[in-house]
Design an enzyme around this catalytic site. Sequence first.
Site, PDB file in Angstrom:
ATOM      1  N   GLU A 285       0.800  -1.235   0.000  1.00 51.09           N
ATOM      2  CA  GLU A 285       0.000   0.000   0.000  1.00 51.09           C
ATOM      3  C   GLU A 285       0.828   1.279   0.000  1.00 51.09           C
ATOM      4  O   GLU A 285       0.500   2.225   0.731  1.00 51.09           O
ATOM      5  CB  GLU A 285      -0.927  -0.028   1.217  1.00 51.09           C
ATOM      6  CG  GLU A 285      -0.231   0.017   2.605  1.00 51.09           C
ATOM      7  CD  GLU A 285       0.159  -1.337   3.169  1.00 51.09           C
ATOM      8  OE1 GLU A 285       0.338  -2.284   2.393  1.00 51.09           O
ATOM      9  OE2 GLU A 285       0.285  -1.441   4.408  1.00 51.09           O
ATOM     10  N   HIS A 309      -8.035  -4.154  -1.207  1.00 49.32           N
ATOM     11  CA  HIS A 309      -7.223  -4.254   0.006  1.00 49.32           C
ATOM     12  C   HIS A 309      -6.191  -3.118   0.077  1.00 49.32           C
ATOM     13  O   HIS A 309      -6.124  -2.394   1.076  1.00 49.32           O
ATOM     14  CB  HIS A 309      -6.519  -5.615   0.039  1.00 49.32           C
ATOM     15  CG  HIS A 309      -5.689  -5.839   1.253  1.00 49.32           C
ATOM     16  ND1 HIS A 309      -6.155  -6.522   2.368  1.00 49.32           N
ATOM     17  CD2 HIS A 309      -4.424  -5.446   1.563  1.00 49.32           C
ATOM     18  CE1 HIS A 309      -5.205  -6.529   3.294  1.00 49.32           C
ATOM     19  NE2 HIS A 309      -4.141  -5.892   2.829  1.00 49.32           N
ATOM     20  N   GLU A 310      -5.416  -2.968  -0.982  1.00 51.17           N
ATOM     21  CA  GLU A 310      -4.361  -1.934  -0.933  1.00 51.17           C
ATOM     22  C   GLU A 310      -4.978  -0.538  -0.846  1.00 51.17           C
ATOM     23  O   GLU A 310      -4.451   0.334  -0.149  1.00 51.17           O
ATOM     24  CB  GLU A 310      -3.412  -2.060  -2.124  1.00 51.17           C
ATOM     25  CG  GLU A 310      -2.737  -3.428  -2.290  1.00 51.17           C
ATOM     26  CD  GLU A 310      -2.168  -4.015  -1.010  1.00 51.17           C
ATOM     27  OE1 GLU A 310      -1.796  -3.264  -0.088  1.00 51.17           O
ATOM     28  OE2 GLU A 310      -2.104  -5.270  -0.917  1.00 51.17           O
ATOM     29  N   HIS A 313      -6.026   0.379   2.657  1.00 52.65           N
ATOM     30  CA  HIS A 313      -4.927   0.840   3.509  1.00 52.65           C
ATOM     31  C   HIS A 313      -4.789   2.365   3.494  1.00 52.65           C
ATOM     32  O   HIS A 313      -4.142   2.929   4.384  1.00 52.65           O
ATOM     33  CB  HIS A 313      -3.603   0.225   3.066  1.00 52.65           C
ATOM     34  CG  HIS A 313      -3.305  -1.129   3.650  1.00 52.65           C
ATOM     35  ND1 HIS A 313      -3.294  -1.362   5.009  1.00 52.65           N
ATOM     36  CD2 HIS A 313      -2.981  -2.308   3.058  1.00 52.65           C
ATOM     37  CE1 HIS A 313      -2.969  -2.643   5.212  1.00 52.65           C
ATOM     38  NE2 HIS A 313      -2.782  -3.238   4.058  1.00 52.65           N
ATOM     39  N   GLU A 332      -3.700  -4.607   9.254  1.00 50.43           N
ATOM     40  CA  GLU A 332      -4.170  -5.637   8.324  1.00 50.43           C
ATOM     41  C   GLU A 332      -5.580  -6.154   8.620  1.00 50.43           C
ATOM     42  O   GLU A 332      -6.309  -6.512   7.705  1.00 50.43           O
ATOM     43  CB  GLU A 332      -3.160  -6.793   8.258  1.00 50.43           C
ATOM     44  CG  GLU A 332      -1.776  -6.387   7.746  1.00 50.43           C
ATOM     45  CD  GLU A 332      -1.775  -5.769   6.355  1.00 50.43           C
ATOM     46  OE1 GLU A 332      -2.771  -5.926   5.618  1.00 50.43           O
ATOM     47  OE2 GLU A 332      -0.773  -5.096   6.008  1.00 50.43           O
ATOM     48  N   ASP A 387       8.982 -10.634   9.569  1.00 47.63           N
ATOM     49  CA  ASP A 387       8.806 -11.467   8.367  1.00 47.63           C
ATOM     50  C   ASP A 387       8.759 -12.956   8.710  1.00 47.63           C
ATOM     51  O   ASP A 387       8.146 -13.744   7.993  1.00 47.63           O
ATOM     52  CB  ASP A 387       9.973 -11.255   7.381  1.00 47.63           C
ATOM     53  CG  ASP A 387       9.844  -9.953   6.613  1.00 47.63           C
ATOM     54  OD1 ASP A 387       8.763  -9.327   6.661  1.00 47.63           O
ATOM     55  OD2 ASP A 387      10.843  -9.552   5.973  1.00 47.63           O
ATOM     56  N   TYR A 395      -4.561 -10.620   9.677  1.00 48.83           N
ATOM     57  CA  TYR A 395      -5.513 -10.345   8.594  1.00 48.83           C
ATOM     58  C   TYR A 395      -6.907 -10.870   8.938  1.00 48.83           C
ATOM     59  O   TYR A 395      -7.855 -10.105   9.107  1.00 48.83           O
ATOM     60  CB  TYR A 395      -5.062 -11.035   7.297  1.00 48.83           C
ATOM     61  CG  TYR A 395      -3.836 -10.417   6.669  1.00 48.83           C
ATOM     62  CD1 TYR A 395      -3.949  -9.564   5.586  1.00 48.83           C
ATOM     63  CD2 TYR A 395      -2.557 -10.704   7.154  1.00 48.83           C
ATOM     64  CE1 TYR A 395      -2.829  -8.996   4.989  1.00 48.83           C
ATOM     65  CE2 TYR A 395      -1.434 -10.142   6.566  1.00 48.83           C
ATOM     66  CZ  TYR A 395      -1.583  -9.281   5.491  1.00 48.83           C
ATOM     67  OH  TYR A 395      -0.475  -8.714   4.917  1.00 48.83           O
TER      68      TYR A 395
END
Length: 613
Positions: A285, A309-310, A313, A332, A387, A395
Amino acid sequence: MLFSKQWFLFIAMAIVGLFSSTAAAEDAHSYARLDEVSTPHLELDLAIDFDRKQLRGFAEYSLQRHSNSNLLYLDSSQLTIDKAEIWQHDQWQPTKFSLGDVHPSLGQELIVDIGSTATKVRIHYHTATTASGLQWLTPAQTAGKKHPFMFSQSQPIHSRSWIPIQDTPALRLTYNARLTTPAGLLAVMSADNSLSDNRDGEYFFSMPQAIPPYLIAIAAGDLAIQAISDKVAVFAEQYIVDQAAWEFADTPAMIEATEAMYGPYRWDRYDLLILPPSFPFGGMENPRLSFITPTVVSGDRSLINLIAHELAHSWSGNLVTNASWRDLWINEGFTSYVENRIMEALFGTERAVMEQALGYQDLLANLELLEPNDTILNIDLGTRHPDDVFSQVPYVKGQLFLMYLEEQFGRETFDKFLRQYFDDFAFQSISTAQFKAYLQRELLAKHPQVVSMDKINEWIHQPGLPEDAPKPQSDAFAKVEQQMNRWLKGGALQTDSWTTHEWLHFINNLPLDISADNMARLDRQFNLTSIQNSEIAHAWLKLSIIKKYEPARDRLRSYLLTIGRNKLVSPLYRELAKTPDNLKWARAVYEQAKPGYHPLTQTVNEALLYNKD
Ligand code: BES
Ligand code: ZN
């Protein structure tokens, strides 16, 4: 009077102290000390050197002092610092700096002496060829084959691999940048991108709204531009720019729908950059310019929830930002909820519910694999690299939490609450604790007896899902299951009206004892092995590994060699790693694919294939 003035000052100082020290202490993933000195504005000047796979230049910060410290603490990773300077007495003067030991996930602390009066600091540096937040592609690795391509992926803590920076989402900064590239290439950033066809190799950017460091983004390549509306355009290599503009034609309508629900889009333009297939995520995003994988350009607009979704954001994440990576669900979870509301507004409930149900099934599968403590929304990461802990929990569990609140309070009340939330915290970074206090004050207390704080705490601080969590059920999927049962007994499949979603549900739910004959029968009738939709192909290839369905092998190899989106490749490597023969085959394919994979995709999949944890 004097008395009250002193008291006022005392309380004001106490409040400032409280906020700044908690902000600094709360992010275990940054060496920054925002409570001592912060950096509200960045001037970046970088040469993009494809021959050396290197960014080179300087980052200049304006300094805001909150204490009498004469040290500035920054994050860095694999950077070479060539020189540091401070601006004092109307000139640049050299100053001392030091780099700390290398921490396996955090990189290196960079401490710069800023004296007591300097107002700006300038750090001259260059990046490593292996910078974790950058990918460099040779001309041969692009579709056009003539020009190189490079791009950044800064979230969560990779900005520090290409800019020395206070790399915590608790900081917000504005930036200007000057970039140089070889002539003929176009550079873009998460800022105001020009739509002109000037390719002289020198580009200027400005991001006047304060953003967290992980949203600073850069890319350069042989980019074409295709407008979708007066506010939305696609940047992409020529081969895909028209297809992408068609695929994402609903973007302006998505912006309008989101504005109607949650208030104005505050970032001026909304453009899309289509990356090469090695882009490690579905989307990112980056403000004003979302970065998008080409694997969602499917030709039937079936995967455009990614754009929803993006875009979402732009409210949840970019406007209201998680204060630390422990609070990622604030980005998220809210975004997955808003994404689904956008899909419902544009395409109706049936599609929205199918997408909820697919996400829910993914979450359930994920919960099986994760340590219970890693299924907590307000997760305890320690200093583990975010990560390494990436999952569906922030999410989908986050989304289910908001769906639960919507169910309990009613859509009208909950929409009003959310809209107010975006206004009240606009351009701020907030922690889970701040969100809870706000929820208590603005929703729970105003509608007593609906949801208890205990219930909220269960959602936010306990592993797994609460008993009464929403369990999305799709009627369309129930019909798919009925058909599947008939087909397994030898009947015919009526798939003419099936969308990508129904195919995904079908393949993901085939019984694992499905016969080899039935696999072949499906493939003959529907050509699943050669299907071009990246998500359906992924589901089929994963099943084909489990079922040792050999006719899909060549396709599996070419899939792994051409796509680097980690969500699509790592489940395949994970499945392959389960038997010695497959593991051997997978390692050989991986070694061939590796030069084209992004550093993130390399790290994750090497852990799977070589047990490097
Ligand atoms: N911001 C994320 C990607 C991300 C999250 C990168 C955390 C690094 C750390 C992006 O918005 C995202 O969630 N992408 C998803 C989209 C999907 C859920 C529709 C993806 O890439 O799969
Ligand atoms: Zn996201």
